[in-house]
Design a protein around this motif. Structure first.
Motif, PDB file in Angstrom:
ATOM      1  N   GLN A  31     -10.133  -1.704 -13.945  1.00 24.44           N
ATOM      2  CA  GLN A  31      -8.918  -2.407 -13.498  1.00 24.44           C
ATOM      3  C   GLN A  31      -8.846  -2.452 -11.975  1.00 24.44           C
ATOM      4  N   ALA A  32      -9.293  -1.376 -11.337  1.00 25.58           N
ATOM      5  CA  ALA A  32      -9.283  -1.345  -9.869  1.00 25.58           C
ATOM      6  C   ALA A  32     -10.255  -2.387  -9.318  1.00 25.58           C
ATOM      7  N   VAL A  33     -11.451  -2.445  -9.899  1.00 29.97           N
ATOM      8  CA  VAL A  33     -12.460  -3.421  -9.442  1.00 29.97           C
ATOM      9  C   VAL A  33     -11.905  -4.845  -9.581  1.00 29.97           C
ATOM     10  N   GLU A  34     -11.219  -5.090 -10.707  1.00 30.14           N
ATOM     11  CA  GLU A  34     -10.668  -6.446 -10.930  1.00 30.14           C
ATOM     12  C   GLU A  34      -9.685  -6.875  -9.846  1.00 30.14           C
ATOM     13  N   ARG A  35      -9.011  -5.882  -9.244  1.00 28.29           N
ATOM     14  CA  ARG A  35      -7.970  -6.185  -8.237  1.00 28.29           C
ATOM     15  C   ARG A  35      -8.466  -6.033  -6.802  1.00 28.29           C
ATOM     16  N   ALA A  36      -9.753  -5.784  -6.667  1.00 30.12           N
ATOM     17  CA  ALA A  36     -10.309  -5.551  -5.327  1.00 30.12           C
ATOM     18  C   ALA A  36     -11.344  -6.626  -4.986  1.00 30.12           C
ATOM     19  N   GLY A  37     -10.986  -7.855  -5.300  1.00 27.27           N
ATOM     20  CA  GLY A  37     -11.844  -8.968  -4.896  1.00 27.27           C
ATOM     21  C   GLY A  37     -12.618  -9.589  -6.025  1.00 27.27           C
ATOM     22  N   THR A  38     -12.262  -9.263  -7.266  1.00 29.51           N
ATOM     23  CA  THR A  38     -12.944  -9.936  -8.380  1.00 29.51           C
ATOM     24  C   THR A  38     -11.908 -10.745  -9.173  1.00 29.51           C
ATOM     25  N   LYS A  39     -11.872 -10.589 -10.500  1.00 29.67           N
ATOM     26  CA  LYS A  39     -11.151 -11.626 -11.266  1.00 29.67           C
ATOM     27  C   LYS A  39      -9.628 -11.653 -11.089  1.00 29.67           C
ATOM     28  N   MET A  40      -9.040 -10.575 -10.632  1.00 26.99           N
ATOM     29  CA  MET A  40      -7.579 -10.589 -10.412  1.00 26.99           C
ATOM     30  C   MET A  40      -7.240 -10.776  -8.938  1.00 26.99           C
ATOM     31  N   GLY A  41      -8.189 -11.219  -8.149  1.00 30.37           N
ATOM     32  CA  GLY A  41      -7.920 -11.424  -6.721  1.00 30.37           C
ATOM     33  C   GLY A  41      -8.131 -10.155  -5.917  1.00 30.37           C
ATOM     34  N   ASN A  42      -7.532 -10.145  -4.747  1.00 28.43           N
ATOM     35  CA  ASN A  42      -7.691  -8.981  -3.861  1.00 28.43           C
ATOM     36  C   ASN A  42      -6.292  -8.548  -3.406  1.00 28.43           C
ATOM     37  N   LYS A  43      -5.869  -7.401  -3.903  1.00 30.17           N
ATOM     38  CA  LYS A  43      -4.497  -6.941  -3.609  1.00 30.17           C
ATOM     39  C   LYS A  43      -4.334  -6.535  -2.152  1.00 30.17           C
ATOM     40  N   GLY A  44      -5.441  -6.254  -1.480  1.00 33.68           N
ATOM     41  CA  GLY A  44      -5.361  -5.976  -0.042  1.00 33.68           C
ATOM     42  C   GLY A  44      -4.966  -7.238   0.712  1.00 33.68           C
ATOM     43  N   ALA A  45      -5.583  -8.350   0.329  1.00 32.56           N
ATOM     44  CA  ALA A  45      -5.244  -9.639   0.948  1.00 32.56           C
ATOM     45  C   ALA A  45      -3.794  -9.993   0.644  1.00 32.56           C
ATOM     46  N   ASP A  46      -3.364  -9.801  -0.594  1.00 28.43           N
ATOM     47  CA  ASP A  46      -1.980 -10.128  -0.973  1.00 28.43           C
ATOM     48  C   ASP A  46      -0.987  -9.322  -0.136  1.00 28.43           C
ATOM     49  N   ALA A  47      -1.278  -8.025   0.017  1.00 34.83           N
ATOM     50  CA  ALA A  47      -0.358  -7.154   0.766  1.00 34.83           C
ATOM     51  C   ALA A  47      -0.329  -7.547   2.243  1.00 34.83           C
ATOM     52  N   ALA A  48      -1.488  -7.924   2.779  1.00 36.94           N
ATOM     53  CA  ALA A  48      -1.553  -8.319   4.189  1.00 36.94           C
ATOM     54  C   ALA A  48      -0.746  -9.596   4.420  1.00 36.94           C
ATOM     55  N   LEU A  49      -0.865 -10.547   3.492  1.00 37.59           N
ATOM     56  CA  LEU A  49      -0.128 -11.809   3.663  1.00 37.59           C
ATOM     57  C   LEU A  49       1.377 -11.587   3.493  1.00 37.59           C
ATOM     58  N   ALA A  50       1.743 -10.675   2.601  1.00 36.52           N
ATOM     59  CA  ALA A  50       3.178 -10.354   2.463  1.00 36.52           C
ATOM     60  C   ALA A  50       3.692  -9.737   3.763  1.00 36.52           C
ATOM     61  N   ALA A  51       2.872  -8.869   4.378  1.00 43.59           N
ATOM     62  CA  ALA A  51       3.282  -8.244   5.645  1.00 43.59           C
ATOM     63  C   ALA A  51       3.420  -9.303   6.735  1.00 43.59           C
ATOM     64  N   LEU A  52       2.464 -10.230   6.783  1.00 40.58           N
ATOM     65  CA  LEU A  52       2.535 -11.306   7.778  1.00 40.58           C
ATOM     66  C   LEU A  52       3.796 -12.152   7.568  1.00 40.58           C
ATOM     67  N   GLU A  53       4.061 -12.475   6.312  1.00 40.71           N
ATOM     68  CA  GLU A  53       5.258 -13.273   6.029  1.00 40.71           C
ATOM     69  C   GLU A  53       6.520 -12.526   6.457  1.00 40.71           C
ATOM     70  N   MET A  54       6.536 -11.224   6.254  1.00 43.41           N
ATOM     71  CA  MET A  54       7.703 -10.430   6.657  1.00 43.41           C
ATOM     72  C   MET A  54       7.871 -10.399   8.175  1.00 43.41           C
ATOM     73  N   VAL A  55       6.761 -10.429   8.904  1.00 45.90           N
ATOM     74  CA  VAL A  55       6.845 -10.489  10.371  1.00 45.90           C
ATOM     75  C   VAL A  55       7.509 -11.800  10.788  1.00 45.90           C
ATOM     76  N   THR A  56       7.037 -12.888  10.220  1.00 47.90           N
ATOM     77  CA  THR A  56       7.584 -14.200  10.623  1.00 47.90           C
ATOM     78  C   THR A  56       9.025 -14.355  10.123  1.00 47.90           C
ATOM     79  N   LEU A  57       9.318 -13.807   8.947  1.00 39.03           N
ATOM     80  CA  LEU A  57      10.698 -13.867   8.450  1.00 39.03           C
ATOM     81  C   LEU A  57      11.619 -13.045   9.360  1.00 39.03           C
ATOM     82  N   GLY A  58      11.160 -11.885   9.775  1.00 41.72           N
ATOM     83  CA  GLY A  58      11.964 -11.043  10.679  1.00 41.72           C
ATOM     84  C   GLY A  58      12.289 -11.793  11.963  1.00 41.72           C
ATOM     85  N   ARG A  59      11.299 -12.512  12.475  1.00 47.74           N
ATOM     86  CA  ARG A  59      11.536 -13.268  13.715  1.00 47.74           C
ATOM     87  C   ARG A  59      12.509 -14.420  13.476  1.00 47.74           C
ATOM     88  N   ALA A  60      12.389 -15.050  12.293  1.00 48.88           N
ATOM     89  CA  ALA A  60      13.317 -16.151  11.965  1.00 48.88           C
ATOM     90  C   ALA A  60      14.745 -15.609  11.846  1.00 48.88           C
TER      91      ALA A  60
END
Ligand code: INI
Length: 171
Positions: free
Chosen positions: A136-165
């Motif tokens: 299950q970990a492999v599936e979420r680390a860049g294989t069939k379920m995507g990459n949760k590291g990328a998802d978390a990074a994009l959520a953090a980026l969105e929160m930065v821009t939302l905070g500024r807005a």
């Protein structure tokens, strides 16, 4: 409807929303565990790739290594307190099969990261996998379920821009 209401100018609600274009100079810290490094290294790659592809300069990203998921909240708290980073991304992997302490480690890291973010006001993306198995970990680390590291990074980026807005709208 009263006459007054009928004459009121037509207005529309204002929506505040973050975006995925990195503000120039925005700085990010990735807090990554050495525990389960064969998975976490993929989460770090995913997070870094996502940030850079959305305009973050690689030099504005700092990777901070910690022993295990248990140590993530304290290090996030120190980084948030330093005031150097616009956002932090927590990256780790807790696998149920590996430890009788799974519940403790998984609960504490998620609770701790949420507390740090709320107490400091610094967005902390949660990219800590808590899975029943290595598969299950492999599936979420860049294989069939995507990459949760990328998802978390994009959520953090969105929160930065939302905070500024939100700050701009309050002026
Ligand atoms: N740390 C993890 O990040 N993932 C795990 O799956 C894990 N297991 O299985 O025990 C783990 N344990 C170490 C823990 O996070 C601390 O580093 C350690 O207890 C020292 O404080």
């Amino acid at each position: 409807m009263s006459e007054k209401a009928a004459q009121a100018p037509v207005t529309s609600p204002r929506t505040l929303e973050g975006g995925l274009v990195a503000p120039k100079g925005a700085r990010f810290a990735l807090v990554a565990t050495r525990f389960n490094d064969f998975i976490v290294a993929r989460l770090v790659e995913g997070a870094l790739d996502a940030l850079v592809r959305h305009g973050v300069a690689p030099g504005d990203v700092t990777i901070v290594k910690v022993p295990g998921a248990w140590e993530i909240p304290l290090v996030c708290a120190r980084l948030a307190k330093a005031g150097t980073y616009d956002a932090i991304v927590a990256l780790g992997c807790v696998i149920r099969g590996s430890t009788p302490h799974f519940e403790h480690v998984a609960n504490e890291v998620s609770k701790g990261v949420a507390q740090v973010s709320l107490a400091s006001g610094v967005p902390v993306g949660f990219g800590v996998l808590t899975t029943d198995s290595i598969e299950q970990a492999v599936e979420r680390a860049g294989t069939k379920m995507g990459n949760k590291g990328a998802d978390a990074a994009l959520a953090a980026l969105e929160m930065v821009t939302l905070g500024r807005a939100i700050e701009r709208a309050a002026r």
